[in-house]
Write a protein that holds these residues in place. Structure first.
Motif, PDB file in Angstrom:
ATOM      1  N   VAL A 193      -0.185   8.977  -3.654  1.00 49.30           N
ATOM      2  CA  VAL A 193      -1.197   7.925  -3.708  1.00 49.30           C
ATOM      3  C   VAL A 193      -1.513   7.629  -5.167  1.00 49.30           C
ATOM      4  CG1 VAL A 193      -2.214   8.432  -1.466  1.00 49.30           C
ATOM      5  CG2 VAL A 193      -3.084   9.594  -3.487  1.00 49.30           C
ATOM      6  N   VAL A 194      -1.903   6.383  -5.416  1.00 49.51           N
ATOM      7  CA  VAL A 194      -2.182   5.869  -6.747  1.00 49.51           C
ATOM      8  C   VAL A 194      -3.676   5.609  -6.877  1.00 49.51           C
ATOM      9  CG1 VAL A 194      -1.892   3.809  -8.186  1.00 49.51           C
ATOM     10  CG2 VAL A 194       0.108   4.884  -7.131  1.00 49.51           C
ATOM     11  N   LYS A 195      -4.256   5.944  -8.013  1.00 50.32           N
ATOM     12  CA  LYS A 195      -5.666   5.673  -8.289  1.00 50.32           C
ATOM     13  C   LYS A 195      -5.870   5.634  -9.793  1.00 50.32           C
ATOM     14  CE  LYS A 195      -8.632   9.030  -7.422  1.00 50.32           C
ATOM     15  NZ  LYS A 195      -9.226   9.287  -8.775  1.00 50.32           N
ATOM     16  N   ASP A 196      -7.092   5.370 -10.232  1.00 47.73           N
ATOM     17  CA  ASP A 196      -7.394   5.554 -11.649  1.00 47.73           C
ATOM     18  C   ASP A 196      -8.136   6.875 -11.817  1.00 47.73           C
ATOM     19  OD1 ASP A 196     -10.096   5.046 -11.029  1.00 47.73           O
ATOM     20  OD2 ASP A 196     -10.046   2.985 -11.779  1.00 47.73           O
ATOM     21  N   PHE A 197      -8.779   7.099 -12.939  1.00 47.76           N
ATOM     22  CA  PHE A 197      -9.397   8.397 -13.187  1.00 47.76           C
ATOM     23  C   PHE A 197     -10.590   8.658 -12.273  1.00 47.76           C
ATOM     24  CE2 PHE A 197      -8.026   9.152 -17.917  1.00 47.76           C
ATOM     25  CZ  PHE A 197      -6.692   9.029 -17.535  1.00 47.76           C
ATOM     26  N   VAL A 198     -11.083   7.609 -11.579  1.00 48.92           N
ATOM     27  CA  VAL A 198     -12.286   7.745 -10.752  1.00 48.92           C
ATOM     28  C   VAL A 198     -12.063   7.320  -9.307  1.00 48.92           C
ATOM     29  CG1 VAL A 198     -14.698   7.013 -10.466  1.00 48.92           C
ATOM     30  CG2 VAL A 198     -13.785   7.434 -12.765  1.00 48.92           C
ATOM     31  N   LYS A 199     -11.452   6.165  -9.097  1.00 45.45           N
ATOM     32  CA  LYS A 199     -11.400   5.591  -7.752  1.00 45.45           C
ATOM     33  C   LYS A 199      -9.992   5.114  -7.399  1.00 45.45           C
ATOM     34  CE  LYS A 199     -14.817   3.226  -6.084  1.00 45.45           C
ATOM     35  NZ  LYS A 199     -15.454   4.237  -5.222  1.00 45.45           N
ATOM     36  N   SER A 200      -9.772   5.006  -6.083  1.00 50.76           N
ATOM     37  CA  SER A 200      -8.541   4.417  -5.562  1.00 50.76           C
ATOM     38  C   SER A 200      -8.865   3.057  -4.951  1.00 50.76           C
ATOM     39  CB  SER A 200      -7.929   5.326  -4.494  1.00 50.76           C
ATOM     40  OG  SER A 200      -8.726   5.303  -3.312  1.00 50.76           O
ATOM     41  N   ARG A 201      -7.823   2.421  -4.439  1.00 50.36           N
ATOM     42  CA  ARG A 201      -8.011   1.195  -3.652  1.00 50.36           C
ATOM     43  C   ARG A 201      -7.471   1.467  -2.249  1.00 50.36           C
ATOM     44  NH1 ARG A 201     -10.225  -3.031  -6.679  1.00 50.36           N
ATOM     45  NH2 ARG A 201      -9.928  -4.210  -4.777  1.00 50.36           N
ATOM     46  N   LYS A 202      -8.078   2.468  -1.606  1.00 52.86           N
ATOM     47  CA  LYS A 202      -7.564   2.911  -0.302  1.00 52.86           C
ATOM     48  C   LYS A 202      -7.721   1.859   0.783  1.00 52.86           C
ATOM     49  CE  LYS A 202     -11.804   5.559   0.508  1.00 52.86           C
ATOM     50  NZ  LYS A 202     -12.342   6.929   0.674  1.00 52.86           N
ATOM     51  N   HIS A 203      -8.605   0.883   0.560  1.00 51.07           N
ATOM     52  CA  HIS A 203      -8.740  -0.184   1.552  1.00 51.07           C
ATOM     53  C   HIS A 203      -7.621  -1.223   1.420  1.00 51.07           C
ATOM     54  CE1 HIS A 203     -12.467   1.564   2.841  1.00 51.07           C
ATOM     55  NE2 HIS A 203     -12.973   1.473   1.629  1.00 51.07           N
ATOM     56  N   GLU A 204      -6.849  -1.129   0.343  1.00 50.51           N
ATOM     57  CA  GLU A 204      -5.590  -1.885   0.218  1.00 50.51           C
ATOM     58  C   GLU A 204      -4.453  -0.870   0.216  1.00 50.51           C
ATOM     59  OE1 GLU A 204      -8.857  -4.271  -1.676  1.00 50.51           O
ATOM     60  OE2 GLU A 204      -8.012  -2.370  -2.295  1.00 50.51           O
ATOM     61  N   TRP A 205      -4.439  -0.039   1.232  1.00 49.18           N
ATOM     62  CA  TRP A 205      -3.586   1.143   1.307  1.00 49.18           C
ATOM     63  C   TRP A 205      -2.118   0.836   1.029  1.00 49.18           C
ATOM     64  CZ3 TRP A 205      -4.193   6.253   1.340  1.00 49.18           C
ATOM     65  CH2 TRP A 205      -3.179   7.076   1.850  1.00 49.18           C
ATOM     66  N   ASP A 206      -1.557  -0.105   1.734  1.00 47.04           N
ATOM     67  CA  ASP A 206      -0.119  -0.337   1.630  1.00 47.04           C
ATOM     68  C   ASP A 206       0.284  -1.060   0.350  1.00 47.04           C
ATOM     69  OD1 ASP A 206       0.610   0.892   4.045  1.00 47.04           O
ATOM     70  OD2 ASP A 206       0.014  -0.878   5.187  1.00 47.04           O
ATOM     71  N   GLU A 207      -0.596  -1.900  -0.176  1.00 47.81           N
ATOM     72  CA  GLU A 207      -0.197  -2.689  -1.341  1.00 47.81           C
ATOM     73  C   GLU A 207      -0.596  -2.080  -2.670  1.00 47.81           C
ATOM     74  OE1 GLU A 207      -2.275  -6.378  -2.098  1.00 47.81           O
ATOM     75  OE2 GLU A 207      -3.751  -5.935  -0.536  1.00 47.81           O
ATOM     76  N   ALA A 208      -1.666  -1.244  -2.700  1.00 46.97           N
ATOM     77  CA  ALA A 208      -2.173  -0.794  -3.988  1.00 46.97           C
ATOM     78  C   ALA A 208      -2.591   0.666  -4.008  1.00 46.97           C
ATOM     79  CB  ALA A 208      -3.363  -1.662  -4.402  1.00 46.97           C
ATOM     80  N   CYS A 209      -2.129   1.452  -3.035  1.00 45.04           N
ATOM     81  CA  CYS A 209      -2.544   2.857  -3.004  1.00 45.04           C
ATOM     82  C   CYS A 209      -1.402   3.797  -2.618  1.00 45.04           C
ATOM     83  CB  CYS A 209      -3.711   3.028  -2.030  1.00 45.04           C
ATOM     84  SG  CYS A 209      -4.408   4.696  -2.027  1.00 45.04           S
ATOM     85  N   PHE A 210      -0.780   3.584  -1.471  1.00 43.84           N
ATOM     86  CA  PHE A 210       0.176   4.544  -0.924  1.00 43.84           C
ATOM     87  C   PHE A 210       1.602   4.215  -1.338  1.00 43.84           C
ATOM     88  CE2 PHE A 210       2.842   5.990   2.758  1.00 43.84           C
ATOM     89  CZ  PHE A 210       2.700   7.362   2.524  1.00 43.84           C
ATOM     90  N   VAL A 211       2.312   5.255  -1.774  1.00 43.43           N
ATOM     91  CA  VAL A 211       3.730   5.139  -2.127  1.00 43.43           C
ATOM     92  C   VAL A 211       4.496   6.059  -1.172  1.00 43.43           C
ATOM     93  CG1 VAL A 211       5.473   5.409  -3.926  1.00 43.43           C
ATOM     94  CG2 VAL A 211       3.125   4.746  -4.539  1.00 43.43           C
TER      95      VAL A 211
END
Length: 306
Positions: free
Chosen positions: A144-162
């Motif tokens: 999963v991808v995030k920054d130092f504080v938060k993820s964009r898990k509500h955009e799971w497929d496009e901006a979070c999960f690999v």
């Protein structure tokens, strides 16, 4: 001087607290805590002096309690308070260690998914070759991808999960989309974490004051669920981190092991809807009256906000 709480003011009325924190203000007052207001918008804009215009001079010490602020802005807040003869009970260096993953990761490494990171400014995601080198220690699996504080898990497929880090093209696409959506709110840079499968609804937020768990709530994303996590391995890590007011988000992995998925500074962590903050504010007020302790004194009292 008693413990103070620096709450964010209502953007529509600077003389009153933000309504989101109304129940907490009641609890803070019930435990004898003083209340002052900070203008969050002015603080984010870089004008800490204006943000603290309603804070009495030589008052405090204060716990900040409000919306998230970048580490640099929190440091501005600390300096501006000192100029007014006040102080924060959580120093800026401790805020950064609890708030951003690179600050707490080494202490919790055995309890949390494997992670790698690199600093990066907003709008400048690492290139595909840079990402491949960065993520090599994690192996070829899901992440999963995030920054130092938060993820964009509500955009799971496009901006979070690999699904597979071996697919560098897909990894790069997810990272680019994450940076595009975060825009200027990107905190610190990029974090890539090894994916671990968790039980749906099996997540809890534990609130710690001076190394002791004083309140366990649901996670704000699942307020109807309240698991009872095993804290035996987490307590030593929280104490080793050494920050006075922190939260740990714990999730139950599918194999039955509780894992730390996030650590946060308690001043900017959210309470789920319907949670009773009485025990938390009782502990904070007692801790504030002790000053900067060694984190070993228990805080077992309770106060009613009713």
């Amino acid at each position: 001087m008693g413990t103070g709480y620096l709450f964010c003011s209502d953007p529509l009325g600077a003389r009153r607290p933000d309504p989101v924190f109304a129940a907490e203000v009641v609890c803070a007052r019930a435990t004898g805590g003083g209340i002052a207001l900070v203008d969050h918008d002015a603080l984010l804009a870089g004008d800490a002096g204006a943000a603290l215009a309603r804070v009495p001079r030589a008052s405090g010490p204060y716990w900040y309690r409000g919306w998230m602020v970048p580490v640099a802005r929190y440091a501005d807040l600390a300096r501006a308070l000192r100029a007014r003869g006040c102080d924060l009970l959580t120093p800026a260096r401790d805020f950064g260690r609890a708030h951003e993953l690179p600050g707490w990761y080494d202490v919790f490494a055995d309890l949390t998914p494997r992670s790698v990171w690199r600093a990066a400014p907003p709008g400048e995601p690492p290139s595909a070759p840079e990402l491949a080198a960065l993520t090599a220690p994690l192996g070829p699996g899901a992440a999963v991808v995030k920054d130092f504080v938060k993820s964009r898990k509500h955009e799971w497929d496009e901006a979070c999960f690999v699904p597979a880090l071996a697919d560098t093209r897909r990894l790069s696409a997810v990272v680019r989309r994450f940076f595009a959506l975060q825009e200027d709110s990107l905190a610190g840079g990029l974090v890539v974490r090894e994916y671990e499968p968790f039980v749906p609804g099996g997540e809890a937020r534990v609130w710690w004051v001076d190394g002791e768990p004083v309140l366990t709530t649901a996670h704000p994303d699942s307020p109807a669920e309240l698991p009872a996590p095993d804290l035996s391995s987490v307590r030593p890590a929280v104490r080793a981190l050494g920050c006075r007011w922190v939260t740990t988000d714990l999730a139950l992995r599918e194999d039955g092991v509780w894992r730390v998925v996030e650590v946060g500074d308690g001043q900017v962590s959210g309470l789920p809807t319907g949670a009773d903050p009485s025990a938390l504010f009782d502990a904070l007020t007692r801790a504030g009256s002790r000053g900067r302790s060694d984190g070993r004194e228990r805080t077992d009292g309770r106060a009613s906000c009713g």
